[in-house]
Design a protein around this motif. Structure first.
Motif, PDB file in Angstrom:
ATOM      1  N   PRO A   1      66.390  46.781  30.412  1.00  0.00           N
ATOM      2  CA  PRO A   1      67.748  47.425  30.410  1.00  0.00           C
ATOM      3  C   PRO A   1      68.668  46.062  29.922  1.00  0.00           C
ATOM      4  O   PRO A   1      68.574  45.152  30.167  1.00  0.00           O
ATOM      5  N   ALA A   2      69.406  46.756  28.826  1.00  0.00           N
ATOM      6  CA  ALA A   2      70.447  45.935  28.179  1.00  0.00           C
ATOM      7  C   ALA A   2      71.247  46.897  27.500  1.00  0.00           C
ATOM      8  O   ALA A   2      70.482  48.127  27.278  1.00  0.00           O
ATOM      9  N   ALA A   3      72.181  46.793  26.948  1.00  0.00           N
ATOM     10  CA  ALA A   3      73.264  47.382  26.525  1.00  0.00           C
ATOM     11  C   ALA A   3      72.763  48.001  25.005  1.00  0.00           C
ATOM     12  O   ALA A   3      73.054  49.301  24.728  1.00  0.00           O
ATOM     13  N   MET A   4      71.940  47.285  24.177  1.00  0.00           N
ATOM     14  CA  MET A   4      71.431  47.629  22.946  1.00  0.00           C
ATOM     15  C   MET A   4      69.920  47.917  22.989  1.00  0.00           C
ATOM     16  O   MET A   4      69.390  48.335  21.949  1.00  0.00           O
ATOM     17  N   HIS A   5      69.413  48.115  24.101  1.00  0.00           N
ATOM     18  CA  HIS A   5      67.784  48.138  24.028  1.00  0.00           C
ATOM     19  C   HIS A   5      67.438  49.588  24.110  1.00  0.00           C
ATOM     20  O   HIS A   5      67.686  50.205  24.999  1.00  0.00           O
ATOM     21  N   ARG A   6      66.857  50.153  23.002  1.00  0.00           N
ATOM     22  CA  ARG A   6      66.456  51.323  23.019  1.00  0.00           C
ATOM     23  C   ARG A   6      64.905  51.389  22.205  1.00  0.00           C
ATOM     24  O   ARG A   6      64.257  50.272  22.048  1.00  0.00           O
ATOM     25  N   SER A   7      64.644  52.379  21.667  1.00  0.00           N
ATOM     26  CA  SER A   7      63.147  52.656  21.106  1.00  0.00           C
ATOM     27  C   SER A   7      63.215  53.555  19.865  1.00  0.00           C
ATOM     28  O   SER A   7      64.264  54.236  19.926  1.00  0.00           O
ATOM     29  N   ILE A   8      62.249  53.460  18.780  1.00  0.00           N
ATOM     30  CA  ILE A   8      62.171  54.119  17.587  1.00  0.00           C
ATOM     31  C   ILE A   8      61.091  55.013  17.740  1.00  0.00           C
ATOM     32  O   ILE A   8      59.930  54.664  18.091  1.00  0.00           O
ATOM     33  N   VAL A   9      61.200  56.303  17.490  1.00  0.00           N
ATOM     34  CA  VAL A   9      59.756  57.259  17.371  1.00  0.00           C
ATOM     35  C   VAL A   9      59.711  57.619  15.637  1.00  0.00           C
ATOM     36  O   VAL A   9      60.709  58.112  15.072  1.00  0.00           O
TER      37      VAL A   9
ATOM     38  N   VAL B   1      63.019  59.512  11.319  1.00  0.00           N
ATOM     39  CA  VAL B   1      63.042  58.387  12.379  1.00  0.00           C
ATOM     40  C   VAL B   1      64.074  58.611  13.482  1.00  0.00           C
ATOM     41  O   VAL B   1      65.168  58.897  13.423  1.00  0.00           O
ATOM     42  N   ILE B   2      63.523  58.520  14.808  1.00  0.00           N
ATOM     43  CA  ILE B   2      64.641  58.919  15.661  1.00  0.00           C
ATOM     44  C   ILE B   2      64.601  57.733  16.759  1.00  0.00           C
ATOM     45  O   ILE B   2      63.876  57.162  17.183  1.00  0.00           O
ATOM     46  N   LEU B   3      66.032  57.679  17.232  1.00  0.00           N
ATOM     47  CA  LEU B   3      66.530  56.669  17.972  1.00  0.00           C
ATOM     48  C   LEU B   3      66.471  57.229  19.440  1.00  0.00           C
ATOM     49  O   LEU B   3      67.142  58.131  19.688  1.00  0.00           O
ATOM     50  N   VAL B   4      65.848  56.695  20.495  1.00  0.00           N
ATOM     51  CA  VAL B   4      65.786  57.244  21.712  1.00  0.00           C
ATOM     52  C   VAL B   4      66.361  56.234  22.862  1.00  0.00           C
ATOM     53  O   VAL B   4      65.857  55.018  22.636  1.00  0.00           O
ATOM     54  N   PRO B   5      66.944  56.734  23.924  1.00  0.00           N
ATOM     55  CA  PRO B   5      67.602  55.837  24.766  1.00  0.00           C
ATOM     56  C   PRO B   5      66.621  55.053  26.008  1.00  0.00           C
ATOM     57  O   PRO B   5      67.010  54.881  26.837  1.00  0.00           O
ATOM     58  N   VAL B   6      65.470  54.979  25.421  1.00  0.00           N
ATOM     59  CA  VAL B   6      64.382  54.239  26.440  1.00  0.00           C
ATOM     60  C   VAL B   6      64.317  52.762  26.160  1.00  0.00           C
ATOM     61  O   VAL B   6      63.761  52.371  25.037  1.00  0.00           O
ATOM     62  N   HIS B   7      64.198  52.020  27.053  1.00  0.00           N
ATOM     63  CA  HIS B   7      63.911  50.788  27.222  1.00  0.00           C
ATOM     64  C   HIS B   7      62.986  49.897  27.517  1.00  0.00           C
ATOM     65  O   HIS B   7      62.558  48.825  27.460  1.00  0.00           O
TER      66      HIS B   7
END
Length: 523
Positions: free
Chosen positions: A458-466, A448-454
Motif C-alpha cells: 500500500p502507498a498513495a500511488m501504488h496501482r496496477s495496469i490491465v 489499457v486500464i488502471l486498477v486500484p490494486v497494489h
C-alpha cells in the motif's frame, strides 16, 4: 404453430434436445433465429445471412460501400438543408470519418470541427488530433475544458451527483462527462457565433454504440449494457427534436475504416486504436474502498479448489463439489483432456468490473491467476472459471511472482491528475510499441486500464495496469489476442517492462476474457 419447423437447437448432453435456436416455415417464407448470426463468434453466421439474403429474399448483392457512402451523404444533405454543422471530434476513427463525410456532403465552410479536451485524453493526444485533421484540410478548434470537467456535476433521477473528480460510480462518471461535454459544446457554439438552437450536432456514433446503449434506433429490447457517452439523456432530447445527425449509425467499425480509406484519410488516422469518448476516465477504475461482499471469502475458497489437483483421498465436501464442477464444465465446453489447473493459483481482486450475459449487464469480480505462461492453459481457465463462478466476470493473468495472500485492500483512486498521468504514461508505452511493431491494424483494440490494486504494497500511488488486447470484426463479440499468435511475446515483454517503469505501477495483468462474459471496456 403447426406450420413452423424447428431447424436447430442448442446441444444438450442428456436428451440432445436443447433450446430452440432456429425456426422456419418454407411455405410462408418465414425464417427465424434465436442467436446473433452477424457477430464474429457465431460459427457459419455469415453463411446463414448469405443463404437468407440471396437464397430466400432474392437480393442481388449490388449494394456496395460506395452506395453506402452516397446514402450517408444524401442523409446529411437532407437532414441539414442549408444549415451548418458542428462536429465534435474526439480524435478517434469514427468522428474523423464523420467529419470527412460532412466535408464531402456540404463543404468545409459549413462544417465547424471542434475538439474538446476533457482532461482525460491520451498523452499529448489533443495536439496529435489537431495535426492529423489539419493534414486532411480540416481546421480544428481545440478547447481545453479539463478543469470544467474536473469540477462538473450532473443530475440523475433528480439527485445531484458529486463533482467528477471525486465520483467513483462508473455510470455517474459517464453521465457527468456526457452532459458536461454537451454543455461545453453549446458554450463553444456561442463563441463561434452560431445559434445553438439552430445548429446541427453531428456525431460518429456506430451501430454497436446504439445497441450497447439500448437506443430505440437499434433495439427496443436490449438492457442498457453501457450508458454510452454519445447517448446521454440530453443527446436523446436533441435527437428527438431533429438536431443530432449520425451519418455512421448503420456502420460497424470495419466498415468505417474502409469508408475512411475511400474518403482519403491517412492510414495513421484510419487505423488509430479505438478510444472512448469519455477518454481515460472510464479506463481508471475508481474506488474509495475494496469491494468485499458476503460471497468474497467463499468465492476465493472456490477458486482454490478449482485450481487444485484431483485428490481421491480428499473427502472435503466443498473440494469434492468444485472438482466435480470442473470436470463437468470442462466436458460441456469440450475442454476435457486440455486442462491442468494444478500449476496455477488464483485470488479475487476486490474491485467491480462490468460484464454482459445475453442482453443484461452485471458488475462482478475479476479473478487474478498466477503461474506459468502457458497461454493455452490460461485461456482454458478463463473459459472455465466464469462458467462455474457466476460472480466472476473476468479472468486475468498476473505477470511476475505469485501473490500468496488474498487481495483484500486497494489504493483509493479518483479522477485526479496523478492517476490520469499514471495511465497516460502506461497507455503511451503500449501504443508506441504497437506502432513500432506494426500491430495496430492486427489488433482490433487494446484498452489499457488502471486498477486500484497494489498487491500488498500500500502507498498513495501504488496501482496496477490491465492490458486488454482484443480481436473482433464487429465490436459486439470478440476474443482476447493470443500472445505468440496475434501479439508476439517479445512485444508483450517489451510492453510489460515499459509499463513497470511507470512510477507507482506494481503489477501488469493480461485480460484473458472473451466478450461475453467480459465487455471490451472494464467500466
Amino acid at each position: 404453430g403447426p406450420e413452423l419447423e424447428v431447424t436447430s437447437r442448442t446441444p444438450h448432453r442428456e436428451s440432445g434436445q436443447g433450446v430452440i435456436c432456429g425456426l422456419q416455415s418454407v411455405a410462408r417464407k418465414l425464417y427465424g433465429v434465436q442467436f446473433h448470426p452477424e457477430v464474429h463468434l457465431s460459427d457459419n453466421g455469415k453463411a446463414v445471412l448469405r443463404n437468407f439474403l440471396f437464397g430466400v429474399a432474392g437480393c442481388t448483392g449490388s449494394y456496395t460501400l460506395k452506395s453506402r457512402e452516397e446514402t450517408a451523404i444524401e442523409y446529411i444533405r437532407e437532414a441539414v438543408g442549408d444549415g451548418t454543422v458542428l462536429v465534435l471530434v474526439s480524435g478517434g476513427v469514427d468522428s474523423a470519418v464523420c467529419t470527412a463525410l460532412l466535408n464531402k456532403a456540404i463543404g468545409a465552410e459549413r462544417v465547424h470541427a471542434l475538439h474538446i479536451d476533457n482532461g482525460f485524453m491520451r498523452h499529448e493526444e489533443s495536439a496529435k488530433v489537431k495535426n492529423a485533421l489539419e493534414a486532411i484540410g480540416q481546421r480544428l478548434i481545440v478547447c481545453d475544458a479539463s478543469e470544467t470537467f474536473r469540477q462538473a456535476r450532473s443530475t440523475i433521477k433528480g439527485v445531484e451527483t458529486k463533482m467528477l473528480h471525486v465520483t467513483v460510480d462508473p455510470e455517474q462518471k459517464r453521465k457527468i462527462i456526457g452532459d458536461t461535454f454537451m454543455r461545453v459544446a453549446e458554450t463553444e457554439v456561442r463563441k463561434l457565433g452560431l445559434d445553438p438552437k439552430a445548429v446541427f450536432l453531428a456525431q460518429g456514433t456506430l451501430r454497436p454504440d446504439l445497441i450497447e446503449s439500448a437506443s430505440h434506433l437499434a433495439s427496443t429490447k436490449a438492457d442498457a449494457i453501457k450508458t454510452h457517452h454519445n447517448d446521454t439523456e440530453l443527446v436523446r432530447q436533441l435527437r428527438s427534436s431533429g438536431r443530432v445527425i449520425e451519418p455512421l449509425k448503420d456502420y460497424h467499425k470495419d466498415e468505417v475504416r474502409a469508408l475512411g480509406t475511400s474518403l482519403g484519410l491517412p492510414e495513421d488516422l484510419v487505423w488509430r486504436q479505438p478510444f472512448p469518448g469519455p477518454g481515460l476516465a472510464i479506463r481508471i477504475l475508481c474506488a474509495e474502498e475494496a469491494f468485499v461482499d458476503d460471497k468474497f471469502e467463499a468465492t476465493n475458497e472456490a477458486l482454490r479448489h478449482i485450481l487444485a489437483a484431483d485428490d481421491a483421498s480428499n473427502e472435503d465436501v466443498t473440494f469434492v463439489k468444485y472438482r466435480r464442477l470442473v470436470h463437468e464444465t470442462a466436458a460441456k465446453l469440450n475442454l476435457e483432456g486440455a486442462i491442468d489447473t494444478s500449476a496455477y493459483r488464483a485470488t479475487l481482486l476486490p474491485i467491480k468490473t462490468v460484464g454482459v450475459q445475453g442482453d443484461g449487464r452485471t458488475y462482478s469480480y475479476a479473478a487474478a491467476v498466477f503461474g506459468p505462461r502457458d497461454w493455452s492453459q490460461l485461456f482454458v481457465l478463463a473459459k472455465l472459471i466464469p462458467q462455474i463462478l457466476h460472480n466472476v466476470n473476468r479472468v486475468v493473468y498476473v505477470f511476475g511472482e505469485a501473490h500468496d495472500e488474498p487481495v483484500r485492500d486497494i489504493t483509493p483512486t479518483y479522477l485526479e491528475q496523478p492517476a490520469v498521468h499514471q495511465l497516460q504514461l502506461a497507455d503511451k508505452v503500449v501504443n508506441d510499441s504497437l506502432f513500432k511493431h506494426g500491430l495496430v491494424a492486427k489488433l482490433s483494440q487494446v484498452p489499457v486500464i488502471l486498477v486500484p490494486v497494489h498487491f500488498g504494497t500500500p502507498a498513495a500511488m501504488h496501482r496496477s495496469i490491465v492490458l486488454r488486447p482484443f480481436i473482433t470484426t464487429d465490436f459486439m463479440t470478440g476474443v482476447p489476442a493470443v500472445p505468440g499468435v496475434e501479439l508476439p511475446e517479445a512485444v508483450l515483454d517489451e510492453i510489460v517492462t515499459g509499463i513497470l517503469e511507470t512510477p507507482g505501477i506494481q503489477r501488469v495483468m493480461y485480460d484473458l476474457t472473451s466478450k461475453p462474459p467480459g465487455t471490451t471496456e472494464w467500466e
